[in-house]
Design a protein around this motif. Structure first.
Motif, PDB file in Angstrom:
ATOM      1  N   TYR A  18     -10.951   8.271  -1.346  1.00 48.44           N
ATOM      2  CA  TYR A  18     -10.551   8.392  -2.267  1.00 48.44           C
ATOM      3  C   TYR A  18     -11.750   8.623  -3.147  1.00 48.44           C
ATOM      4  O   TYR A  18     -11.255   9.220  -4.755  1.00 48.44           O
ATOM      5  CB  TYR A  18      -9.903   7.286  -2.254  1.00 48.44           C
ATOM      6  CG  TYR A  18      -8.943   6.435  -2.170  1.00 48.44           C
ATOM      7  CD1 TYR A  18      -7.277   7.838  -2.663  1.00 48.44           C
ATOM      8  CD2 TYR A  18      -8.031   6.054  -0.839  1.00 48.44           C
ATOM      9  CE1 TYR A  18      -5.800   7.513  -2.445  1.00 48.44           C
ATOM     10  CE2 TYR A  18      -6.600   5.604  -0.885  1.00 48.44           C
ATOM     11  CZ  TYR A  18      -5.846   6.893  -1.133  1.00 48.44           C
ATOM     12  OH  TYR A  18      -4.693   6.377  -0.719  1.00 48.44           O
ATOM     13  N   GLN A  19     -13.113   8.284  -3.257  1.00 54.49           N
ATOM     14  CA  GLN A  19     -13.934   7.942  -3.503  1.00 54.49           C
ATOM     15  C   GLN A  19     -15.009   8.968  -4.104  1.00 54.49           C
ATOM     16  O   GLN A  19     -15.001   9.970  -5.844  1.00 54.49           O
ATOM     17  CB  GLN A  19     -15.030   6.764  -3.865  1.00 54.49           C
ATOM     18  CG  GLN A  19     -13.953   5.231  -4.195  1.00 54.49           C
ATOM     19  CD  GLN A  19     -15.182   4.541  -3.334  1.00 54.49           C
ATOM     20  OE1 GLN A  19     -15.681   5.174  -2.195  1.00 54.49           O
ATOM     21  NE2 GLN A  19     -14.882   2.990  -3.674  1.00 54.49           N
ATOM     22  N   TYR A  64       1.152  -1.118  -0.192  1.00 58.21           N
ATOM     23  CA  TYR A  64       0.036   0.013  -0.115  1.00 58.21           C
ATOM     24  C   TYR A  64       0.852   1.410  -0.028  1.00 58.21           C
ATOM     25  O   TYR A  64       0.411   2.120  -0.716  1.00 58.21           O
ATOM     26  CB  TYR A  64      -0.916  -0.690   0.897  1.00 58.21           C
ATOM     27  CG  TYR A  64      -1.832   1.602   1.217  1.00 58.21           C
ATOM     28  CD1 TYR A  64      -2.948   1.236   0.320  1.00 58.21           C
ATOM     29  CD2 TYR A  64      -1.302   2.502   1.983  1.00 58.21           C
ATOM     30  CE1 TYR A  64      -3.833   2.089   0.663  1.00 58.21           C
ATOM     31  CE2 TYR A  64      -2.595   3.344   1.619  1.00 58.21           C
ATOM     32  CZ  TYR A  64      -3.740   3.180   1.063  1.00 58.21           C
ATOM     33  OH  TYR A  64      -4.388   4.661   1.333  1.00 58.21           O
ATOM     34  N   THR A  86     -11.022   2.545   7.684  1.00 58.74           N
ATOM     35  CA  THR A  86     -10.707   2.075   6.082  1.00 58.74           C
ATOM     36  C   THR A  86     -11.744   2.383   4.953  1.00 58.74           C
ATOM     37  O   THR A  86     -11.813   3.600   4.538  1.00 58.74           O
ATOM     38  CB  THR A  86     -10.439   0.800   6.159  1.00 58.74           C
ATOM     39  OG1 THR A  86     -10.097   0.492   7.136  1.00 58.74           O
ATOM     40  CG2 THR A  86     -10.765  -0.216   4.851  1.00 58.74           C
ATOM     41  N   GLU A  87     -13.564   3.073   5.621  1.00 59.83           N
ATOM     42  CA  GLU A  87     -14.731   3.455   4.776  1.00 59.83           C
ATOM     43  C   GLU A  87     -14.153   4.692   4.900  1.00 59.83           C
ATOM     44  O   GLU A  87     -14.833   5.399   3.950  1.00 59.83           O
ATOM     45  CB  GLU A  87     -15.835   3.443   5.295  1.00 59.83           C
ATOM     46  CG  GLU A  87     -16.308   1.429   5.289  1.00 59.83           C
ATOM     47  CD  GLU A  87     -16.845   1.268   5.810  1.00 59.83           C
ATOM     48  OE1 GLU A  87     -17.250   1.536   7.800  1.00 59.83           O
ATOM     49  OE2 GLU A  87     -17.829  -0.527   5.820  1.00 59.83           O
ATOM     50  N   ILE A 140      -4.199   5.001  -7.312  1.00 54.68           N
ATOM     51  CA  ILE A 140      -5.056   5.249  -6.863  1.00 54.68           C
ATOM     52  C   ILE A 140      -6.676   3.527  -7.096  1.00 54.68           C
ATOM     53  O   ILE A 140      -6.844   3.981  -5.803  1.00 54.68           O
ATOM     54  CB  ILE A 140      -6.324   6.350  -6.870  1.00 54.68           C
ATOM     55  CG1 ILE A 140      -4.910   7.363  -6.140  1.00 54.68           C
ATOM     56  CG2 ILE A 140      -7.380   6.511  -6.477  1.00 54.68           C
ATOM     57  CD1 ILE A 140      -5.622   8.745  -6.138  1.00 54.68           C
ATOM     58  N   HIS A 157      -9.078  -5.366   2.297  1.00 57.66           N
ATOM     59  CA  HIS A 157      -9.126  -5.331   3.493  1.00 57.66           C
ATOM     60  C   HIS A 157     -10.711  -4.800   4.522  1.00 57.66           C
ATOM     61  O   HIS A 157     -10.875  -5.183   5.586  1.00 57.66           O
ATOM     62  CB  HIS A 157      -7.917  -3.851   3.906  1.00 57.66           C
ATOM     63  CG  HIS A 157      -8.001  -3.837   5.204  1.00 57.66           C
ATOM     64  ND1 HIS A 157      -7.161  -4.967   6.325  1.00 57.66           N
ATOM     65  CD2 HIS A 157      -7.836  -3.089   6.298  1.00 57.66           C
ATOM     66  CE1 HIS A 157      -7.028  -5.003   7.301  1.00 57.66           C
ATOM     67  NE2 HIS A 157      -7.827  -3.415   7.289  1.00 57.66           N
ATOM     68  N   ARG A 158     -11.046  -3.748   3.586  1.00 58.46           N
ATOM     69  CA  ARG A 158     -12.439  -3.406   4.321  1.00 58.46           C
ATOM     70  C   ARG A 158     -13.480  -4.434   4.897  1.00 58.46           C
ATOM     71  O   ARG A 158     -14.017  -4.768   5.752  1.00 58.46           O
ATOM     72  CB  ARG A 158     -13.457  -2.816   3.223  1.00 58.46           C
ATOM     73  CG  ARG A 158     -14.649  -2.330   3.767  1.00 58.46           C
ATOM     74  CD  ARG A 158     -16.006  -2.167   3.208  1.00 58.46           C
ATOM     75  NE  ARG A 158     -15.728  -2.143   1.650  1.00 58.46           N
ATOM     76  CZ  ARG A 158     -16.722  -1.811   1.111  1.00 58.46           C
ATOM     77  NH1 ARG A 158     -17.345  -0.970   1.123  1.00 58.46           N
ATOM     78  NH2 ARG A 158     -17.424  -2.919  -0.244  1.00 58.46           N
ATOM     79  N   ARG A 211      -5.058   1.523  -5.470  1.00 58.19           N
ATOM     80  CA  ARG A 211      -5.161   1.070  -3.397  1.00 58.19           C
ATOM     81  C   ARG A 211      -6.024   1.344  -2.989  1.00 58.19           C
ATOM     82  O   ARG A 211      -6.491   0.422  -1.750  1.00 58.19           O
ATOM     83  CB  ARG A 211      -4.919   2.629  -2.820  1.00 58.19           C
ATOM     84  CG  ARG A 211      -3.529   3.109  -3.341  1.00 58.19           C
ATOM     85  CD  ARG A 211      -2.897   4.359  -3.020  1.00 58.19           C
ATOM     86  NE  ARG A 211      -2.287   5.350  -3.258  1.00 58.19           N
ATOM     87  CZ  ARG A 211      -2.061   6.769  -3.832  1.00 58.19           C
ATOM     88  NH1 ARG A 211      -2.149   7.497  -3.052  1.00 58.19           N
ATOM     89  NH2 ARG A 211      -1.569   7.039  -5.199  1.00 58.19           N
ATOM     90  N   LEU A 212      -7.324   1.266  -4.435  1.00 57.33           N
ATOM     91  CA  LEU A 212      -8.641   0.983  -2.980  1.00 57.33           C
ATOM     92  C   LEU A 212      -8.859   0.018  -3.274  1.00 57.33           C
ATOM     93  O   LEU A 212      -9.749  -0.694  -2.623  1.00 57.33           O
ATOM     94  CB  LEU A 212      -9.616   1.957  -4.551  1.00 57.33           C
ATOM     95  CG  LEU A 212     -10.064   2.792  -4.372  1.00 57.33           C
ATOM     96  CD1 LEU A 212     -11.125   3.635  -5.935  1.00 57.33           C
ATOM     97  CD2 LEU A 212     -10.768   3.477  -3.596  1.00 57.33           C
ATOM     98  N   LEU A 215     -11.569   4.796   1.983  1.00 56.09           N
ATOM     99  CA  LEU A 215     -12.282   4.663   0.659  1.00 56.09           C
ATOM    100  C   LEU A 215     -13.288   5.678   0.599  1.00 56.09           C
ATOM    101  O   LEU A 215     -12.593   6.191  -0.559  1.00 56.09           O
ATOM    102  CB  LEU A 215     -12.759   3.596   1.122  1.00 56.09           C
ATOM    103  CG  LEU A 215     -12.831   1.889   0.828  1.00 56.09           C
ATOM    104  CD1 LEU A 215     -13.772   1.087   1.300  1.00 56.09           C
ATOM    105  CD2 LEU A 215     -12.380   1.669  -0.675  1.00 56.09           C
ATOM    106  N   LEU A 231     -12.259  -0.605  11.169  1.00 53.18           N
ATOM    107  CA  LEU A 231     -13.213  -0.614   9.816  1.00 53.18           C
ATOM    108  C   LEU A 231     -13.679   0.961   9.022  1.00 53.18           C
ATOM    109  O   LEU A 231     -14.245   1.498   7.923  1.00 53.18           O
ATOM    110  CB  LEU A 231     -14.692  -1.625   9.567  1.00 53.18           C
ATOM    111  CG  LEU A 231     -15.571  -1.325   8.628  1.00 53.18           C
ATOM    112  CD1 LEU A 231     -14.746  -1.844   7.625  1.00 53.18           C
ATOM    113  CD2 LEU A 231     -16.546  -2.097   9.419  1.00 53.18           C
ATOM    114  N   LEU A 237      -7.816  -1.623  -0.367  1.00 48.67           N
ATOM    115  CA  LEU A 237      -8.535  -1.136   0.866  1.00 48.67           C
ATOM    116  C   LEU A 237      -9.858  -1.616   0.716  1.00 48.67           C
ATOM    117  O   LEU A 237     -10.596  -2.484   2.548  1.00 48.67           O
ATOM    118  CB  LEU A 237      -9.102   0.469   0.808  1.00 48.67           C
ATOM    119  CG  LEU A 237      -7.919   1.329   1.379  1.00 48.67           C
ATOM    120  CD1 LEU A 237      -8.116   3.135   0.322  1.00 48.67           C
ATOM    121  CD2 LEU A 237      -7.262   0.935   2.575  1.00 48.67           C
ATOM    122  N   LEU A 238     -10.381  -2.468  -0.088  1.00 50.24           N
ATOM    123  CA  LEU A 238     -11.590  -2.710  -0.461  1.00 50.24           C
ATOM    124  C   LEU A 238     -11.890  -4.148  -0.308  1.00 50.24           C
ATOM    125  O   LEU A 238     -12.273  -4.934   1.136  1.00 50.24           O
ATOM    126  CB  LEU A 238     -12.356  -2.948  -1.388  1.00 50.24           C
ATOM    127  CG  LEU A 238     -12.579  -1.603  -2.129  1.00 50.24           C
ATOM    128  CD1 LEU A 238     -13.070  -1.587  -3.750  1.00 50.24           C
ATOM    129  CD2 LEU A 238     -14.279  -1.038  -1.729  1.00 50.24           C
TER     130      LEU A 238
END
Lengths: 154, 154
Positions: free
Chosen positions: B148-149, A102, B141-142, A113, A123-124, A116-117, B145, B138, A120-121
């Motif tokens: 990023y989004q 990461y 992390t969210e 990016i 890991h979520r 990385r997404l 995310l 969590l 992260l997803l």
DNA sequence: GCTTGTCTTCGAGCGTGCTCGAACCCCTAG
DNA sequence: CTAGGGGTTCGAGCACGCTCGAAGACAAGC
């Protein structure tokens, strides 16, 4: 500045767990006018890990830690922010290797990016199933406690 | 019999997690009239661990596994029930050493129940704080995310 | 009888994530 | 100038929980 709010929120998320980060101290450190970097023992204390661990993270290429003219590590705000992220992810079970992937992506620039997404997803999802699993274990434990406590001989 | 209900409930709690126990098969095995013990590979499959791990648990004195006349392990219902408990506790992070303490208490008889309660209460607290910690991770992390989004360049 | 397969024991090895010790450097206080 | 108390590097060691491999026993099928 909306970015400052975001940072403050992110730092707030780093509060609480046993041995967790001292948020007030962090906020102090992240103030733009602060000249007070931390040395390794201060950083270790605030992050709730040992100095050994911090050196280990540096050796593992998870973070580059600036030095003063004596060669001593100076933990400035960006470094501490990365370490907050790292310790939080470690505490939630992300392996060192994933963390390195990461941070490599982060250091490689903005066009990583999407990768990385993905990380992260993933890991979520891991976190979610870990939580579900622990909640099952908790239920089982509480069930067992209940059987011990109500009927003398379960 | 209320004890049967209790067992059924306990087994139901063992469902679900990835690689978890096959509850129908377990129920089959726990029926009093069942003559079908499992061999090590069946037990390993149903419990979601490797045969190596089962032998390791036996070597670690977590469980006594009956043998047939050929010296092969026979996994009967009580053995499997203990292993369900063991694998669940392991999956929730209880160390082998704690598990051995617990099963030693169980094997030592009914007057160790207070000690077992202590162990279970402690583990419950551990689980609760683990869950809280993971939920924080969590959330973090969210949050990441989300940054990023929504904004392309956080 | 022989092969094949699954089981057995035993000890050793491994991957992860620290954790430590030794030897050395540098700054500050007395 | 010297002592003390940080810091530094490096490599090694450790705790945990498996994981594996070698060598052998036994049962079933051809």
């Amino acid at each position: 500045m909306t970015n400052d709010r975001a940072l403050a929120d992110a730092l707030r998320l780093a509060v609480d767990p046993p041995g967790g980060v001292n948020v007030d101290a962090l906020r102090e450190l992240t103030r733009a006018d602060s000249e007070e970097d931390w040395d390794i023992s201060a950083a270790a204390e605030h992050l709730g890990v040992s100095p050994h661990t911090l050196r280990y993270y540096e050796r593992a290429d998870l973070v580059v830690i600036p030095r003063d003219q004596a060669g001593h590590r100076r933990f400035d705000a960006p470094t501490v922010r990365r370490l907050v992220f790292l310790t939080r992810m470690r505490a939630s079970g992300m392996p060192i290797a994933d963390l390195r992937r990461y941070v490599d992506l982060v250091d490689a620039g903005a066009d990583t990016i999407p990768d990385r997404l993905d990380l992260l997803l993933e890991h979520r999802d891991t976190l979610r199933s870990q939580i579900a699993q622990l909640q099952l274990a908790l239920a089982a434990t509480e069930y067992k406690l209940a059987t011990y406590q109500e009927g003398p001989q379960p």
